[in-house]
Design a protein around this motif. Structure first.
Motif, PDB file in Angstrom:
ATOM      1  N   ALA A  13      14.449 -12.490   7.591  1.00 29.58           N
ATOM      2  CA  ALA A  13      14.262 -11.921   8.928  1.00 29.58           C
ATOM      3  C   ALA A  13      14.339 -13.041   9.944  1.00 29.58           C
ATOM      4  O   ALA A  13      14.345 -14.192   9.581  1.00 29.58           O
ATOM      5  CB  ALA A  13      12.915 -11.223   9.009  1.00 29.58           C
ATOM      6  N   ALA A  14      14.402 -12.749  11.202  1.00 33.66           N
ATOM      7  CA  ALA A  14      14.545 -13.782  12.227  1.00 33.66           C
ATOM      8  C   ALA A  14      13.428 -14.788  12.094  1.00 33.66           C
ATOM      9  O   ALA A  14      12.280 -14.431  12.040  1.00 33.66           O
ATOM     10  CB  ALA A  14      14.505 -13.134  13.590  1.00 33.66           C
ATOM     11  N   LEU A  15      13.755 -16.055  12.062  1.00 33.53           N
ATOM     12  CA  LEU A  15      12.819 -17.081  11.644  1.00 33.53           C
ATOM     13  C   LEU A  15      12.518 -18.057  12.765  1.00 33.53           C
ATOM     14  O   LEU A  15      13.236 -18.063  13.730  1.00 33.53           O
ATOM     15  CB  LEU A  15      13.425 -17.864  10.475  1.00 33.53           C
ATOM     16  CG  LEU A  15      13.975 -17.036   9.345  1.00 33.53           C
ATOM     17  CD1 LEU A  15      14.609 -17.917   8.304  1.00 33.53           C
ATOM     18  CD2 LEU A  15      12.947 -16.164   8.772  1.00 33.53           C
ATOM     19  N   ALA A  16      11.463 -19.084  12.519  1.00 32.75           N
ATOM     20  CA  ALA A  16      11.492 -20.089  13.547  1.00 32.75           C
ATOM     21  C   ALA A  16      10.329 -20.993  13.764  1.00 32.75           C
ATOM     22  O   ALA A  16       9.239 -20.591  13.739  1.00 32.75           O
ATOM     23  CB  ALA A  16      11.637 -19.409  14.838  1.00 32.75           C
ATOM     24  N   LEU A  17      10.679 -22.203  14.119  1.00 24.52           N
ATOM     25  CA  LEU A  17       9.657 -23.147  14.510  1.00 24.52           C
ATOM     26  C   LEU A  17      10.126 -24.012  15.665  1.00 24.52           C
ATOM     27  O   LEU A  17       9.548 -25.038  15.884  1.00 24.52           O
ATOM     28  CB  LEU A  17       9.277 -24.011  13.309  1.00 24.52           C
ATOM     29  CG  LEU A  17       8.798 -23.224  12.122  1.00 24.52           C
ATOM     30  CD1 LEU A  17       8.602 -24.125  10.946  1.00 24.52           C
ATOM     31  CD2 LEU A  17       7.601 -22.432  12.413  1.00 24.52           C
ATOM     32  N   TYR A  77      13.361 -17.261  15.069  1.00 26.32           N
ATOM     33  CA  TYR A  77      12.250 -16.643  15.801  1.00 26.32           C
ATOM     34  C   TYR A  77      12.771 -15.425  16.553  1.00 26.32           C
ATOM     35  O   TYR A  77      13.933 -15.415  16.991  1.00 26.32           O
ATOM     36  CB  TYR A  77      11.700 -17.664  16.796  1.00 26.32           C
ATOM     37  CG  TYR A  77      10.549 -17.229  17.654  1.00 26.32           C
ATOM     38  CD1 TYR A  77       9.241 -17.374  17.233  1.00 26.32           C
ATOM     39  CD2 TYR A  77      10.767 -16.700  18.937  1.00 26.32           C
ATOM     40  CE1 TYR A  77       8.173 -17.017  18.052  1.00 26.32           C
ATOM     41  CE2 TYR A  77       9.718 -16.345  19.756  1.00 26.32           C
ATOM     42  CZ  TYR A  77       8.412 -16.497  19.305  1.00 26.32           C
ATOM     43  OH  TYR A  77       7.363 -16.147  20.105  1.00 26.32           O
ATOM     44  N   ALA A  78      11.952 -14.380  16.688  1.00 29.06           N
ATOM     45  CA  ALA A  78      12.323 -13.216  17.499  1.00 29.06           C
ATOM     46  C   ALA A  78      11.080 -12.678  18.191  1.00 29.06           C
ATOM     47  O   ALA A  78       9.967 -12.749  17.663  1.00 29.06           O
ATOM     48  CB  ALA A  78      12.955 -12.125  16.640  1.00 29.06           C
ATOM     49  N   VAL A  85       7.925 -12.340  15.611  1.00 30.55           N
ATOM     50  CA  VAL A  85       8.128 -12.565  14.177  1.00 30.55           C
ATOM     51  C   VAL A  85       8.772 -13.928  14.004  1.00 30.55           C
ATOM     52  O   VAL A  85       9.548 -14.383  14.855  1.00 30.55           O
ATOM     53  CB  VAL A  85       9.001 -11.470  13.528  1.00 30.55           C
ATOM     54  CG1 VAL A  85       8.289 -10.140  13.530  1.00 30.55           C
ATOM     55  CG2 VAL A  85      10.355 -11.362  14.206  1.00 30.55           C
ATOM     56  N   LEU A  86       8.446 -14.595  12.912  1.00 32.15           N
ATOM     57  CA  LEU A  86       9.032 -15.898  12.637  1.00 32.15           C
ATOM     58  C   LEU A  86       9.060 -16.136  11.141  1.00 32.15           C
ATOM     59  O   LEU A  86       8.479 -15.408  10.358  1.00 32.15           O
ATOM     60  CB  LEU A  86       8.288 -17.024  13.354  1.00 32.15           C
ATOM     61  CG  LEU A  86       6.812 -17.294  13.034  1.00 32.15           C
ATOM     62  CD1 LEU A  86       6.640 -18.053  11.721  1.00 32.15           C
ATOM     63  CD2 LEU A  86       6.179 -18.084  14.159  1.00 32.15           C
ATOM     64  N   GLY A  87       9.757 -17.187  10.775  1.00 33.43           N
ATOM     65  CA  GLY A  87       9.794 -17.560   9.370  1.00 33.43           C
ATOM     66  C   GLY A  87      10.554 -18.849   9.163  1.00 33.43           C
ATOM     67  O   GLY A  87      11.114 -19.433  10.098  1.00 33.43           O
TER      68      GLY A  87
END
Length: 245
Positions: A13-17, A77-78, A85-87
């Protein structure tokens, strides 16, 4: 095992840092995806079974690079309004040979992790945003140990899921500059004994859709099941490029 086997290479899924400016606001969905290079060192111990030899890792990035089998890192990220949501997806493999009390031994540590979390934007103003999140980290860890002198060869593979609690803060520093701090903690004896992660980045906006980031990341796991023990820390600087959409 205390957690069910995970097949974690399904959809990311939409991810992020990394990198959205703190002041950005939009009533629709916003997203970003970030491939990055993580110059990670590796430290820790692998014990394959009760009474088996323990192989210790203590490697700088240059050491890891010399023995690197492969690595891949992706985050994103989204957000819509205050829902986020992030991952993060990470894969790496490293090996080492050393002399143990039972003679020469070699070890290999291969880890695949997928962190997914969702939550609420608790603070949003011109100077910063703060997201509070909960989710899970899915692990696949394989620690191989060979000690030919005593006829030992073991490749225990473990898959488990850790619950995590996380926060993500984004600070506006200047018109094109921002900084992000992310931290999570989890495990709690459900999958591993403990897991944690910290990421800190400085981010520069090149144009409306492109950002570059530099920072530091540390990922830890302490797993024990029967006689198998994997205690590993991966840490080092990172460089990323973010596409925002």
């Amino acid at each position: 095992m205390r957690a069910s086997t995970v097949k974690c290479l399904s959809a990311l899924a939409a991810l992020a840092l990394t990198a959205l400016p703190a002041a950005a606001q939009d009533s629709g969905w916003q997203g970003q995806i970030t491939p990055y290079v993580w110059a990670s060192g590796l430290g820790g111990d692998i014990t394959p079974f009760t009474g088996g030899p323990t192989v210790s890792f203590d490697k700088s990035f240059s050491d890891v690079l010399e023995d690197l089998d492969g690595a891949f890192f992706l985050s994103g990220y989204a957000r819509k309004d205050r829902f986020v949501v992030l991952g993060d997806f990470s894969y790496s493999s490293s090996s080492k040979g050393e002399l143990t009390p039972v003679g020469p031994a070699s070890g290999k540590l291969r880890q695949t992790s997928l962190t997914l979390a969702a939550g609420y934007r608790a603070v949003s103003n011109e100077s910063m945003t703060l997201d509070l999140l909960g989710g899970a980290r899915l692990w696949r860890i394989k620690g191989s140990v060979e000690a030919p002198g005593v006829g030992i060869q073991s490749s225990p593979g473990k898959s488990f899921v850790d619950p995590i609690l996380a926060l993500r803060a984004n600070f506006a520093l200047a018109p094109r500059w921002s900084a992000i701090f992310y931290a999570d903690v989890g495990g709690f004896g459900v999958g591993s004994e403990s897991t944690s992660q910290i990421v800190a980045t400085a981010n520069y906006q090149v144009n409306d859709n492109l950002y570059v980031s530099a920072g530091y990341r540390q990922l830890n796991v302490d797993y024990s099941d029967g006689g198998t023990r994997i205690d590993a820390t991966m840490a080092g600087p990172l460089l990323g490029m973010t596409w925002r959409f």
